[in-house]
Design an enzyme around this catalytic site. Structure first.
Site, mmCIF file in Angstrom:
data_model
loop_
_atom_site.group_PDB
_atom_site.id
_atom_site.type_symbol
_atom_site.label_atom_id
_atom_site.label_comp_id
_atom_site.label_asym_id
_atom_site.label_seq_id
_atom_site.Cartn_x
_atom_site.Cartn_y
_atom_site.Cartn_z
ATOM 1 N N ARG A 173 -8.567 21.096 0.827
ATOM 2 C CA ARG A 173 -9.888 21.109 0.197
ATOM 3 C C ARG A 173 -10.359 22.529 -0.096
ATOM 4 O O ARG A 173 -11.092 22.740 -1.054
ATOM 5 C CB ARG A 173 -10.899 20.384 1.080
ATOM 6 C CG ARG A 173 -10.715 18.887 0.997
ATOM 7 C CD ARG A 173 -11.748 18.155 1.804
ATOM 8 N NE ARG A 173 -11.648 16.728 1.547
ATOM 9 C CZ ARG A 173 -11.961 15.784 2.439
ATOM 10 N NH1 ARG A 173 -12.397 16.128 3.631
ATOM 11 N NH2 ARG A 173 -11.849 14.515 2.124
ATOM 12 N N LYS B 36 -8.182 -3.199 3.721
ATOM 13 C CA LYS B 36 -9.123 -4.312 3.577
ATOM 14 C C LYS B 36 -9.357 -4.685 2.124
ATOM 15 O O LYS B 36 -9.719 -3.841 1.308
ATOM 16 C CB LYS B 36 -10.467 -3.941 4.214
ATOM 17 C CG LYS B 36 -10.413 -3.917 5.732
ATOM 18 C CD LYS B 36 -11.659 -3.307 6.314
ATOM 19 C CE LYS B 36 -12.876 -4.209 6.148
ATOM 20 N NZ LYS B 36 -14.097 -3.524 6.647
ATOM 21 N N GLY C 75 -7.825 8.216 0.302
ATOM 22 C CA GLY C 75 -7.433 9.237 1.256
ATOM 23 C C GLY C 75 -6.070 8.991 1.864
ATOM 24 O O GLY C 75 -5.226 9.895 1.914
ATOM 25 N N GLY D 74 -13.507 7.957 -0.937
ATOM 26 C CA GLY D 74 -14.607 7.034 -1.218
ATOM 27 C C GLY D 74 -15.185 7.225 -2.610
ATOM 28 O O GLY D 74 -15.494 6.266 -3.314
HETATM 29 P P1 ADP Z 1 -6.813 4.467 1.132
HETATM 30 O O1 ADP Z 1 -7.400 5.456 2.096
HETATM 31 O O2 ADP Z 1 -5.614 5.007 0.414
HETATM 32 O O3 ADP Z 1 -7.841 3.884 0.214
HETATM 33 P P2 ADP Z 1 -7.044 2.323 3.016
HETATM 34 O O4 ADP Z 1 -7.943 3.154 3.859
HETATM 35 O O5 ADP Z 1 -7.645 1.161 2.305
HETATM 36 O O6 ADP Z 1 -6.245 3.232 1.983
HETATM 37 O O7 ADP Z 1 -5.881 1.694 3.930
HETATM 38 C C1 ADP Z 1 -4.980 2.488 4.630
HETATM 39 C C2 ADP Z 1 -4.519 1.805 5.886
HETATM 40 O O8 ADP Z 1 -4.048 0.505 5.613
HETATM 41 C C3 ADP Z 1 -3.374 2.534 6.544
HETATM 42 O O9 ADP Z 1 -3.816 3.080 7.763
HETATM 43 C C4 ADP Z 1 -2.313 1.471 6.747
HETATM 44 O O10 ADP Z 1 -1.697 1.518 8.030
HETATM 45 C C5 ADP Z 1 -3.102 0.187 6.591
HETATM 46 N N1 ADP Z 1 -2.253 -0.944 6.203
HETATM 47 C C6 ADP Z 1 -1.494 -1.031 5.098
HETATM 48 N N2 ADP Z 1 -0.805 -2.187 5.081
HETATM 49 C C7 ADP Z 1 -1.148 -2.855 6.200
HETATM 50 C C8 ADP Z 1 -0.769 -4.118 6.767
HETATM 51 N N3 ADP Z 1 0.102 -4.914 6.130
HETATM 52 N N4 ADP Z 1 -1.337 -4.490 7.926
HETATM 53 C C9 ADP Z 1 -2.211 -3.679 8.557
HETATM 54 N N5 ADP Z 1 -2.599 -2.477 8.079
HETATM 55 C C10 ADP Z 1 -2.070 -2.070 6.921
HETATM 56 MG MG MG Z 2 -8.525 5.166 3.910
#
Ligand code: ADP
Ligand code: MG
Length: 393
Positions: free
Chosen positions: A38, A200, A350, A373
């Site tokens: 950053r 999620k 992230g 976010g």
């Molecule tokens: P980003 O930050 O890229 O938007 P998220 O915060 O939505 O992504 O999700 C990231 C998390 O999702 C990671 O810590 C990963 O371990 C978890 N994850 C991915 N696939 C699964 C799964 N099948 N079951 C449980 N957790 C998962």
């Molecule tokens: Mg995340």
């Protein structure tokens, strides 16, 4: 949206105190910055302003001190690291808008740089308090927002200050983020492929909803694929499902039609553990008590084929629990396919950004957003408060 985004080109910075909202929220370990990303992203705007003869006054939050002064969240070590990267002194104030801040800002010459203390030491920052914003505004003659990672927050330094202090313009990082992400929403070159995953489905529904009419292909992996698979009638065993989203997801499946690509196979584990027993199973037949923690090899192949056709691509959310080696292949496979894609590729989120970096594909991707976010909300089509404030100013 009240107008175009004003930028540094429109700012006459020479000899003026320019108050810059930057995102210096970096990880610290025992007073040392452990990730420069950053800070490096903030350098272009700081350098441009210095060359223009501005007196640069940086402000940022760091961590979550919740309105209290915390010695472990002071910005002085960040200022020290920034100074090394910039190759110039960076003075650190020991307060935000108090005597020390005024003393340091008053002492700046053209081209000098100072950092105010952690904005979130004052409860007025997150409360968007008018008095706090006014006190910040007194420390500048012009305002620059370069903190893309904070533009989705209606905080004092993000929306309060530019409502008082003008000119108020976007810095180079913010400008690049807005231009790049806008390219995804405004007439993307086709085929347009979106890849969504992560923890999620409820976090990503807004993005799916906004992208669905625009994309030619929507690839779904990560934990959220199990809500989709279950909505389609699959047995997902003990995989993570958001039961309260099943109806919404059923609607999305209908709207998406054959543009939707779900996993055909899954790496399922006997427990949610790094070294859990695991095997590849059909996506519609995860055994009872087992949980899907990654997409399987046939899915990687299928997704890779679609990704190769993309002229425009956005990826948000890892395909599996990539933090554990046994469940990282899906994320690695998709990262490799995205890196190999000739189209315009963007990664937002992230964890997905961190995964792509740690796997060594970062320099083969078109753009990696610095705001998790904020990039999500941008892709939802939300008018972000910090950007709206600049367009109004
Ligand atoms: P980003 O930050 O890229 O938007 P998220 O915060 O939505 O992504 O999700 C990231 C998390 O999702 C990671 O810590 C990963 O371990 C978890 N994850 C991915 N696939 C699964 C799964 N099948 N079951 C449980 N957790 C998962
Ligand atoms: Mg995340």
């Amino acid at each position: 949206m009240a107008g175009p985004l004003p930028t540094l080109d429109e700012l006459d910075a020479a000899g003026r105190r320019v108050l810059v909202r930057a995102d210096l929220n970096v990880p610290l370990d025992d007073g040392r910055v452990t990730d420069d990303l950053r800070l490096e992203a903030s350098l272009p705007t700081i350098r441009t302003l210095r060359e223009a003869g501005a007196r640069v006054v940086l402000m940022s939050h760091l961590g979550r001190p919740k309105g209290q002064v915390r010695d472990d969240l002071r910005l002085a070590p960040v200022a020290a690291r920034l100074s090394e990267l910039l190759g110039a002194p960076v003075a650190a104030a020991s307060d935000i808008t108090g005597d020390d801040a005024h003393r340091i800002v008053d002492g700046l010459s053209d081209g000098d740089v100072a950092v105010l203390e952690n904005l979130r030491f004052d409860p007025g920052e997150t409360a968007n308090d008018k008095g706090f914003a006014a006190a910040l505004a007194e420390l500048g003659d012009a305002y620059v927002d370069d903190a893309f990672g904070a533009v989705h927050r209606a905080h004092a330094s993000v929306v309060g200050v530019p409502s008082i202090l003008q000119p108020a313009v976007a810095g180079q990082l913010l400008q690049t983020e807005v231009e790049t992400l806008s390219r995804l929403l405004d007439e993307p070159e086709e085929p347009f492929v979106a890849i969504l995953g992560g923890a999620k489905v409820s976090d990503k529904l807004g993005v799916i909803d906004n992208l669905l009419e625009r994309v030619d292909h929507l690839l779904i992996g990560g934990a959220m694929c199990f809500t989709f698979l279950k909505a389609g009638g699959a047995d997902v065993g003990g995989s993570r499902v958001e039961e309260d989203q099943l109806d919404t997801v059923t609607g999305l499946i209908e709207r998406a039609g054959d543009r939707l690509h779900l996993p055909v196979d899954i790496v399922a584990a006997a427990a949610f553990e790094a070294d859990a027993e695991h095997r590849t199973v059909q996506a519609d037949a995860v055994p009872g008590g087992w949980m899907g923690l990654d997409i399987g090899p046939h899915t990687i192949d299928a997704f890779t084929g679609v990704i190769a056709t993309a002229r425009t691509l956005v990826w948000n959310g890892p395909m599996g629990v990539f933090e554990w080696d046994a469940f990282a292949a899906g994320t690695r496979g998709v990262a490799e396919a995205v890196a190999a894609c000739d189209g315009f590729t963007v990664i937002g989120g992230g964890d997905s950004a961190a995964a792509v970096r740690s796997m060594g594909y970062a320099d083969r991707v078109g753009h990696i957003s610095t705001g998790g976010g904020a990039s999500l909300e941008f892709l939802e089509g939300v008018d972000l408060p910090g950007i709206a404030a600049l367009r109004r100013a």
